[in-house]
Each structure stands twice: as structure tokens, then as C-alpha cells.
Design a protein around this motif. Structure first.
Motif, PDB file in Angstrom:
ATOM      1  N   ARG A  29       0.865  -1.181   0.000  1.00  0.00           N
ATOM      2  CA  ARG A  29       0.000   0.000   0.000  1.00  0.00           C
ATOM      3  C   ARG A  29       0.904   1.235   0.000  1.00  0.00           C
ATOM      4  NH1 ARG A  29      -3.232  -3.553  -0.651  1.00  0.00           N
ATOM      5  NH2 ARG A  29      -4.978  -4.156   0.674  1.00  0.00           N
ATOM      6  N   ALA A  30       0.496   2.252  -0.730  1.00  0.00           N
ATOM      7  CA  ALA A  30       1.274   3.494  -0.810  1.00  0.00           C
ATOM      8  C   ALA A  30       0.574   4.602  -0.033  1.00  0.00           C
ATOM      9  CB  ALA A  30       1.452   3.904  -2.260  1.00  0.00           C
ATOM     10  N   TYR A  31       1.373   5.421   0.628  1.00  0.00           N
ATOM     11  CA  TYR A  31       0.856   6.528   1.430  1.00  0.00           C
ATOM     12  C   TYR A  31       1.709   7.763   1.177  1.00  0.00           C
ATOM     13  CZ  TYR A  31      -1.097   2.520   3.820  1.00  0.00           C
ATOM     14  OH  TYR A  31      -1.748   1.345   4.090  1.00  0.00           O
ATOM     15  N   THR A  32       1.109   8.917   1.381  1.00  0.00           N
ATOM     16  CA  THR A  32       1.842  10.180   1.322  1.00  0.00           C
ATOM     17  C   THR A  32       1.810  10.790   2.716  1.00  0.00           C
ATOM     18  OG1 THR A  32       1.252  10.530  -0.981  1.00  0.00           O
ATOM     19  CG2 THR A  32       1.952  12.461   0.264  1.00  0.00           C
ATOM     20  N   VAL A  33       2.996  11.070   3.251  1.00  0.00           N
ATOM     21  CA  VAL A  33       3.108  11.659   4.584  1.00  0.00           C
ATOM     22  C   VAL A  33       3.577  13.100   4.408  1.00  0.00           C
ATOM     23  CG1 VAL A  33       4.137  11.457   6.877  1.00  0.00           C
ATOM     24  CG2 VAL A  33       3.717   9.398   5.528  1.00  0.00           C
ATOM     25  N   ALA A  34       2.774  14.026   4.881  1.00  0.00           N
ATOM     26  CA  ALA A  34       3.099  15.447   4.739  1.00  0.00           C
ATOM     27  C   ALA A  34       4.393  15.786   5.478  1.00  0.00           C
ATOM     28  CB  ALA A  34       1.949  16.292   5.285  1.00  0.00           C
ATOM     29  N   ALA A  35       5.010  16.876   5.070  1.00  0.00           N
ATOM     30  CA  ALA A  35       6.235  17.341   5.722  1.00  0.00           C
ATOM     31  C   ALA A  35       5.977  17.642   7.193  1.00  0.00           C
ATOM     32  CB  ALA A  35       6.739  18.597   5.020  1.00  0.00           C
ATOM     33  N   ARG A  36       6.943  17.263   8.018  1.00  0.00           N
ATOM     34  CA  ARG A  36       6.895  17.528   9.468  1.00  0.00           C
ATOM     35  C   ARG A  36       5.588  17.055  10.107  1.00  0.00           C
ATOM     36  NH1 ARG A  36      11.251  20.290  11.020  1.00  0.00           N
ATOM     37  NH2 ARG A  36      12.387  21.419   9.421  1.00  0.00           N
ATOM     38  N   SER A  37       5.197  15.840   9.753  1.00  0.00           N
ATOM     39  CA  SER A  37       3.962  15.291  10.318  1.00  0.00           C
ATOM     40  C   SER A  37       4.104  13.786  10.484  1.00  0.00           C
ATOM     41  CB  SER A  37       2.768  15.617   9.415  1.00  0.00           C
ATOM     42  OG  SER A  37       2.880  14.913   8.197  1.00  0.00           O
ATOM     43  N   ARG A  38       3.048  13.181  10.997  1.00  0.00           N
ATOM     44  CA  ARG A  38       3.040  11.731  11.166  1.00  0.00           C
ATOM     45  C   ARG A  38       1.739  11.185  10.618  1.00  0.00           C
ATOM     46  NH1 ARG A  38       2.390   9.756  17.173  1.00  0.00           N
ATOM     47  NH2 ARG A  38       1.137   8.269  16.084  1.00  0.00           N
ATOM     48  N   PHE A  39       1.764   9.879  10.374  1.00  0.00           N
ATOM     49  CA  PHE A  39       0.627   9.208   9.754  1.00  0.00           C
ATOM     50  C   PHE A  39       0.557   7.800  10.329  1.00  0.00           C
ATOM     51  CE2 PHE A  39      -1.252   6.680   6.313  1.00  0.00           C
ATOM     52  CZ  PHE A  39      -2.370   7.430   6.015  1.00  0.00           C
ATOM     53  N   SER A  40      -0.633   7.344  10.671  1.00  0.00           N
ATOM     54  CA  SER A  40      -0.807   5.998  11.234  1.00  0.00           C
ATOM     55  C   SER A  40      -1.422   5.070  10.193  1.00  0.00           C
ATOM     56  CB  SER A  40      -1.719   6.046  12.462  1.00  0.00           C
ATOM     57  OG  SER A  40      -1.133   6.814  13.475  1.00  0.00           O
ATOM     58  N   VAL A  41      -0.850   3.879  10.085  1.00  0.00           N
ATOM     59  CA  VAL A  41      -1.376   2.850   9.193  1.00  0.00           C
ATOM     60  C   VAL A  41      -1.941   1.733  10.063  1.00  0.00           C
ATOM     61  CG1 VAL A  41      -0.813   1.154   7.413  1.00  0.00           C
ATOM     62  CG2 VAL A  41       0.333   3.381   7.422  1.00  0.00           C
ATOM     63  N   SER A  42      -3.236   1.517   9.979  1.00  0.00           N
ATOM     64  CA  SER A  42      -3.878   0.440  10.726  1.00  0.00           C
ATOM     65  C   SER A  42      -3.746  -0.852   9.924  1.00  0.00           C
ATOM     66  CB  SER A  42      -5.357   0.755  10.957  1.00  0.00           C
ATOM     67  OG  SER A  42      -6.022  -0.391  11.441  1.00  0.00           O
ATOM     68  N   VAL A  43      -2.976  -1.785  10.438  1.00  0.00           N
ATOM     69  CA  VAL A  43      -2.805  -3.065   9.739  1.00  0.00           C
ATOM     70  C   VAL A  43      -4.156  -3.765   9.615  1.00  0.00           C
ATOM     71  CG1 VAL A  43      -1.696  -5.332   9.816  1.00  0.00           C
ATOM     72  CG2 VAL A  43      -0.400  -3.289  10.437  1.00  0.00           C
ATOM     73  N   ARG A  44      -4.966  -3.707  10.637  1.00  0.00           N
ATOM     74  CA  ARG A  44      -6.288  -4.362  10.611  1.00  0.00           C
ATOM     75  C   ARG A  44      -7.161  -3.808   9.476  1.00  0.00           C
ATOM     76  NH1 ARG A  44      -9.158  -7.336  14.070  1.00  0.00           N
ATOM     77  NH2 ARG A  44      -7.699  -7.001  15.745  1.00  0.00           N
ATOM     78  N   ASP A  45      -7.142  -2.498   9.281  1.00  0.00           N
ATOM     79  CA  ASP A  45      -7.979  -1.883   8.253  1.00  0.00           C
ATOM     80  C   ASP A  45      -7.365  -1.949   6.857  1.00  0.00           C
ATOM     81  OD1 ASP A  45      -9.787  -1.232  10.250  1.00  0.00           O
ATOM     82  OD2 ASP A  45      -9.045   0.819  10.458  1.00  0.00           O
ATOM     83  N   GLU A  46      -6.065  -1.710   6.768  1.00  0.00           N
ATOM     84  CA  GLU A  46      -5.402  -1.634   5.469  1.00  0.00           C
ATOM     85  C   GLU A  46      -4.967  -2.991   4.915  1.00  0.00           C
ATOM     86  OE1 GLU A  46      -4.818   1.199   3.598  1.00  0.00           O
ATOM     87  OE2 GLU A  46      -6.102   2.239   5.022  1.00  0.00           O
ATOM     88  N   PHE A  47      -4.708  -3.954   5.803  1.00  0.00           N
ATOM     89  CA  PHE A  47      -4.239  -5.275   5.393  1.00  0.00           C
ATOM     90  C   PHE A  47      -5.060  -6.362   6.104  1.00  0.00           C
ATOM     91  CE2 PHE A  47      -0.635  -2.366   5.149  1.00  0.00           C
ATOM     92  CZ  PHE A  47      -0.108  -2.625   3.891  1.00  0.00           C
ATOM     93  N   PRO A  48      -6.360  -6.443   5.847  1.00  0.00           N
ATOM     94  CA  PRO A  48      -7.200  -7.401   6.582  1.00  0.00           C
ATOM     95  C   PRO A  48      -6.782  -8.861   6.377  1.00  0.00           C
ATOM     96  CG  PRO A  48      -8.414  -6.470   4.742  1.00  0.00           C
ATOM     97  CD  PRO A  48      -7.137  -5.695   4.862  1.00  0.00           C
ATOM     98  N   MET A  49      -6.077  -9.152   5.288  1.00  0.00           N
ATOM     99  CA  MET A  49      -5.628 -10.521   5.051  1.00  0.00           C
ATOM    100  C   MET A  49      -4.566 -10.964   6.064  1.00  0.00           C
ATOM    101  SD  MET A  49      -3.727  -8.216   3.403  1.00  0.00           S
ATOM    102  CE  MET A  49      -4.835  -7.765   2.112  1.00  0.00           C
ATOM    103  N   ALA A  50      -4.023 -10.034   6.832  1.00  0.00           N
ATOM    104  CA  ALA A  50      -2.991 -10.350   7.820  1.00  0.00           C
ATOM    105  C   ALA A  50      -3.566 -10.670   9.201  1.00  0.00           C
ATOM    106  CB  ALA A  50      -2.015  -9.186   7.937  1.00  0.00           C
TER     107      ALA A  50
END
Length: 75
Positions: A29-50
Motif C-alpha cells: 500500500r502506498a501513502y503520502t506523509v506530509a512534511a513535518r507530520s506523522r501518519f498511522s497505518v492500521s494493519v487491521r484496516d489496510e491489510f485485513p488478510m494479515a
């Protein structure tokens, strides 16, 4: 969750690839993280096969836009 932090002055294009230990094809999965910020990736939501499986992750970005990655588990 994978927590992605971008300490830089430009956006970071980040790819998170999960590798499942059962031999299932990798999923990215590809994401864009803005400058000087943070971003959370939920494995449960983004990769349910895991869910319920063992896996590892590869997080990549361009060499000119380093990021900080943390893995957080909440039960």
C-alpha cells in the motif's frame, strides 16, 4: 499500527509491504506523509488478510525523504 513520521521539509511517498509467513503473495500500500507530520497505518484496516497471521513489513521511501517508523500494538 505502523506509525510513520516525516521529519523533513517535503512530502514523503512511503510504501508499506506486508510479507505473510504462510507464503501468501505480498501486499503493498502506498501513502503520502506530509512534511513535518506523522501518519498511522492500521494493519487491521489496510491489510485485513494479515489478521490472525504472522507477518513482517518492509517500509520504503526515496533516499532523499527519510522517515521514522514505529510499530505499535494495542490489545
Amino acid at each position: 499500527y505502523y506509525l510513520l513520521a516525516n521529519p523533513g521539509d517535503s512530502v514523503a511517498d512511503v510504501t508499506v509491504t506486508l510479507l505473510l509467513d504462510d507464503g501468501t503473495a505480498e501486499v503493498a500500500r502506498a501513502y503520502t506523509v506530509a512534511a513535518r507530520s506523522r501518519f498511522s497505518v492500521s494493519v487491521r484496516d489496510e491489510f485485513p488478510m494479515a489478521i490472525g497471521k504472522r507477518f513482517s513489513a518492509v517500509v520504503t521511501t526515496a533516499p532523499s525523504t527519510p522517515v521514522v517508523v514505529e510499530w505499535a500494538q494495542y490489545r
